[in-house]
Design a protein around this motif. Sequence first.
Motif, PDB file in Angstrom:
ATOM      1  N   HIS B  75       0.847  -1.181   0.000  1.00  0.00           N
ATOM      2  CA  HIS B  75       0.000   0.000   0.000  1.00  0.00           C
ATOM      3  C   HIS B  75       0.892   1.244   0.000  1.00  0.00           C
ATOM      4  O   HIS B  75       2.070   1.148   0.298  1.00  0.00           O
ATOM      5  CB  HIS B  75      -0.901  -0.025   1.238  1.00  0.00           C
ATOM      6  N   ALA B 158      -2.829 -13.006  -8.513  1.00  0.00           N
ATOM      7  CA  ALA B 158      -4.126 -13.216  -7.863  1.00  0.00           C
ATOM      8  C   ALA B 158      -3.910 -13.107  -6.360  1.00  0.00           C
ATOM      9  O   ALA B 158      -3.157 -13.882  -5.772  1.00  0.00           O
ATOM     10  CB  ALA B 158      -4.682 -14.590  -8.224  1.00  0.00           C
ATOM     11  N   ALA B 159      -4.558 -12.100  -5.772  1.00  0.00           N
ATOM     12  CA  ALA B 159      -4.453 -11.908  -4.321  1.00  0.00           C
ATOM     13  C   ALA B 159      -5.847 -11.705  -3.765  1.00  0.00           C
ATOM     14  O   ALA B 159      -6.713 -11.170  -4.455  1.00  0.00           O
ATOM     15  CB  ALA B 159      -3.580 -10.707  -4.001  1.00  0.00           C
ATOM     16  N   ARG B 160      -6.066 -12.150  -2.537  1.00  0.00           N
ATOM     17  CA  ARG B 160      -7.402 -12.012  -1.954  1.00  0.00           C
ATOM     18  C   ARG B 160      -7.720 -10.558  -1.656  1.00  0.00           C
ATOM     19  O   ARG B 160      -8.860 -10.158  -1.669  1.00  0.00           O
ATOM     20  CB  ARG B 160      -7.533 -12.875  -0.696  1.00  0.00           C
ATOM     21  N   ARG B 161      -6.682  -9.793  -1.303  1.00  0.00           N
ATOM     22  CA  ARG B 161      -6.885  -8.357  -1.140  1.00  0.00           C
ATOM     23  C   ARG B 161      -5.783  -7.661  -1.927  1.00  0.00           C
ATOM     24  O   ARG B 161      -4.652  -8.137  -1.988  1.00  0.00           O
ATOM     25  CB  ARG B 161      -6.756  -7.957   0.339  1.00  0.00           C
ATOM     26  N   ARG B 162      -6.113  -6.517  -2.494  1.00  0.00           N
ATOM     27  CA  ARG B 162      -5.099  -5.772  -3.222  1.00  0.00           C
ATOM     28  C   ARG B 162      -3.964  -5.406  -2.264  1.00  0.00           C
ATOM     29  O   ARG B 162      -4.190  -4.971  -1.153  1.00  0.00           O
ATOM     30  CB  ARG B 162      -5.722  -4.510  -3.803  1.00  0.00           C
ATOM     31  N   ASP B 164      -1.858  -7.519  -0.987  1.00  0.00           N
ATOM     32  CA  ASP B 164      -1.397  -8.684  -0.226  1.00  0.00           C
ATOM     33  C   ASP B 164      -0.348  -9.462  -0.999  1.00  0.00           C
ATOM     34  O   ASP B 164      -0.229  -9.328  -2.213  1.00  0.00           O
ATOM     35  CB  ASP B 164      -2.578  -9.649   0.006  1.00  0.00           C
ATOM     36  N   LEU B 167      -1.570 -15.163  -3.986  1.00  0.00           N
ATOM     37  CA  LEU B 167      -1.743 -16.619  -3.965  1.00  0.00           C
ATOM     38  C   LEU B 167      -0.790 -17.224  -4.990  1.00  0.00           C
ATOM     39  O   LEU B 167      -0.148 -18.238  -4.754  1.00  0.00           O
ATOM     40  CB  LEU B 167      -3.184 -16.986  -4.329  1.00  0.00           C
ATOM     41  N   VAL B 233      -4.597 -22.122   4.432  1.00  0.00           N
ATOM     42  CA  VAL B 233      -5.748 -21.655   3.658  1.00  0.00           C
ATOM     43  C   VAL B 233      -5.680 -22.116   2.208  1.00  0.00           C
ATOM     44  O   VAL B 233      -6.686 -22.462   1.613  1.00  0.00           O
ATOM     45  CB  VAL B 233      -5.832 -20.107   3.702  1.00  0.00           C
ATOM     46  N   THR B 234      -4.490 -22.100   1.647  1.00  0.00           N
ATOM     47  CA  THR B 234      -4.353 -22.313   0.207  1.00  0.00           C
ATOM     48  C   THR B 234      -3.449 -23.501  -0.086  1.00  0.00           C
ATOM     49  O   THR B 234      -2.325 -23.574   0.409  1.00  0.00           O
ATOM     50  CB  THR B 234      -3.800 -21.039  -0.461  1.00  0.00           C
ATOM     51  N   ILE B 242      -3.871 -21.479 -10.308  1.00  0.00           N
ATOM     52  CA  ILE B 242      -3.873 -20.037 -10.585  1.00  0.00           C
ATOM     53  C   ILE B 242      -2.659 -19.665 -11.445  1.00  0.00           C
ATOM     54  O   ILE B 242      -2.765 -18.864 -12.382  1.00  0.00           O
ATOM     55  CB  ILE B 242      -3.912 -19.229  -9.269  1.00  0.00           C
TER      56      ILE B 242
END
Lengths: 799, 261
Positions: B75, B158-162, B164, B167, B233-234, B242
Amino acid sequence: MTEAARFSPLDRPNSYVGRSVSRPNAAGLVRGRGRFVDDLTLPRMLHVAFVRSPHAHARITAIDTAEAAKMPGVVRVATIDDIRDYCSPWVGVLDHLKGIKSAPQPPLADGKVFSQGQPVVAIVAASRAQAEDAAELVDVSYEPLEPVTDPVAALEPDATVIHPELGDNLCFQRGIDAGEVDRAFAEAAHVVETTMRFNRHTGVTLEPRSILCDFDPSERALTLYMSVQCPHMSKNLFAKHLGLDENRVRVVCGDVGGSFGIKIHTYPDEMTAAALSVMLERPVKFVADRLESFVTDIHARDHDVSARMALDAEGRVSAIEMDDLTGIGSYSVYPRTSGIEANQVLNLTGGPYAHKNYRARARVVFQNKNDMCQYRGVGHPIAVAVGEHLMDKAARMTGLDAAEIRRRNFIPEDAYPYTAPSGAIYERQSHHACLEKLLEACDYKGLRRDQSAQRESGVYRGIGLASLVEITNPSPAFYGVGGARIASQDGCTLRLDPTGGVTLATGVTEQGQGTETIVAQVAATVIGIDVNDIRVITGDTDAVPYGGGTWASRGAGIGGEAAFQAGKALRWNILGVAATILQERAEALDIRDGCIVNAKDGMERMPLSELGRIVYFRGDTLPKDLAPELVVTRHYTQNQYPFCFTNAAHACHLEVDPATGLIRLLNYWVVEDCGTVINPKLVAEQTRGGVVQGLGAALFEECLYSGEGQLMNGSLAEYLLPMAGEMPDIFVDHVTTPTATSELGAKGVGEAGTAGAPAAVMNALNDALQPFGVEMTDMPFTPEKVLRALGRIGGGGED
Amino acid sequence: MILAGGQSVIPALNMRLNEPAVLVDINKVPGLGVIEEKGGVLRIGALCRHEQVRKSVDVSAHAPLLTKALAHVAHPAIRNRGTFGGSLCNADAAAELPACVLALGATLNVESAEGSRAIAAEDFFFGFFETALEEGEVLASIDLPVLGATGRHFFDEAARRRGDYALAGLAAAARVEGGRMIAPRFAFISCGDRPLLAGALGELVATRYPDAPAEDEIAEALARDLEPPEDAVTSSAARMRIATVLAARAIREFQQNGGRA
């Protein structure tokens, strides 16, 4: 005309009810002038850090603190043997939850540890860093015991019993069997069933749990500066377990950086900090760090549910049956217990619908994990998700549209007050109006058209609806009748100052949700003064009326009504004095914009500052028998119903990428009925914040434990909070059905967002996945689970 | 231990994961924060902040892969302090920049009291948070070949939140010259203990050009080089899935002319 009707139209000066007044405390917060516990430094202050258990279940065989005690800055290293005489253990049970049991919980581990993170040794030093350095040198020897983590296994007859003195691992169970459930299922045209899993998650407050304890041995008085929701409850509990006179315990709560139900419970580390202050006769500060927060702040949810629903040929629900199993960690949390969440799941499932036959069972089970207890929306998200998922399944089975099947099943408008088969009583709800307004706001038909068109090009969008009821404005039936000294009444004191301004002290508390603004708006409206002329005091038990604080969405409904009644009384007292001074009938006078005016023509007669000057400094000019009283206090208890239920309808629009399993939230809508809306902006922000926490539960947040009871994601890098980038626009609108239980007519709004969002997301996701013929009911919905459900990895669907 | 932007070091200190006896702050060392292009080589100083690199006109002209990738790095508050060199030295397999320098065939210029040496990106990342840096060595700058008219760059994750850790993610670069695809390099994020070059996929894509391999062929090729980790989780399989999807998207872009941006 009721007083509320007289004051609520926005047609006179100082009509603040219904206006988005800005928060008076916001400027200080954005300028860094907030007063949080960690901002406070007292002379001779010490810091405490804890050695916590690395094991989920173990016997302590030895504790060696010799090296730690020699470290620089260390003042005291304490084990349970050192503080046993300063703090008694507590037991989290309530009389009205029949059969609930728990073990005595000590401030520091007493022989055994029952969860990872349980405090074992306290190190008090001149600085937190020094305390932590010393903590690393404490040598605790453990004999690991078998961790009991799976709630199903915990109930097996041969399971290890976590607290052997309790006999088994079942903390609490409750059943409801209303109507003729078996017959309804036997005669049903359609039956839908499901199993669902609700992840453990937690509150993650921006400001962690914080306490600064200052014991004065000369008076045996203890001042606790705390980040807390219920100062009077804390005052009682600390006094009771530290063996102090409750009148000599003062809780001071300044600004609070979020609470969400986290800061309403008894935590061993906080009790230990207070005990150490008494022992050492010095101020002791404890501020949880982020890892401690993840490991020891109460967790939420953790439910496994199986449920089914019977419907007739027209898609009308005839019966609901459900079974809820919830793991709560190793203790029922004190004093609210860990049985309330499951109790509410039972009370609320299928809440908006007019079914008569209902059977439900809840089992609340001990396990060697961190404790689970009341968090924003207590029980609601589970109840709503279960009922709303079944409703969507029924829609698919009967071929009815998701909106239409809800319309057919809502409690009829003419049936209120309505008693649900769970025993819940609804004064009046607006499910039909909320749903219709929601469908219009989201252009439901347009969304459906877009969905079909997008599917042609391989884009999978879903629309999810969720209707719900929310418990607010609780009566003493919530905790008081169970023996807990948690006030459901609240008070408000108003004082007209010589300047014409008003000082307001209230027992409800400010956690960042805007309570102080709400009570000021109400009081200013009723008295007839500028809202900026009211100064609000909250959180200090030496200064405010006895009250319950923040819980169960009661700040506006209970605290607001107390402010309303106090405002009326002060206004009448002021007019009485003014009438004497002005030689006028009180009924002929009014207060507008801080002035005494003629009620009839609004002509200015005397500013309140002049009245204040005369009363406070020139009493000699007033009649001897007048005895002006410009300080008033009024209290309010909602006593007509156990709770004032609100209702809401949610809609979620999202898109699933079947290639990666990623879910993108597109839009979100809420139409909410919280009765009288005091401050539209604050209602909208409460709703949005609640929705975001519900979206977190559905898509991101989970406290992940290993089979051995080890938390695997105790940092903000691994525990995913919903962040702005992923959040959709959240539209909020209202239907207004004021409660007749109060003159103000306001109900609560703090939890409805959290209650509805997981269900709406789940329904939207399953709607999007319809072309693939799969359903997902295991929260949070991660890309991994989506790919698995779609058969893109692993062996086929999850259900 | 060296302190640059501190975006990994300071959290590690806070969590007591690292307790170095000495912390050397290089933030005021002159000359380490410069970006310049000279003779077909883009040089990025190790102390350049992520945001500085992301906004650099030279970088977007000559290494647009980095401009794209940096938008996915955490961020703004982190990008304002975090450094290009720091991210490479931290060598997190889930970070964007290590995969980027691998895809671009970068050279890492390292200094020590003994002198200087240049390390190819392929030889820099050893394993889980491990690099070729020896005791006493400091990364000074990174040299990248400029994109050129025939170059193609691709970045996606591919990320669950921008912001992060992804994955799975992919940084890819290639040149298309005379109807042939030259040296396609596919570097994957979160697919091993370090950023990994998928050599077999590169070969497959170059051989097939201008046709594209089918998705199961891509998956087969990736299986030879990638070894995605598994967490609570993954699964490894999901990351692999992915990665395959991202590779297919990159190949599609390379075949169209969109790969330039």
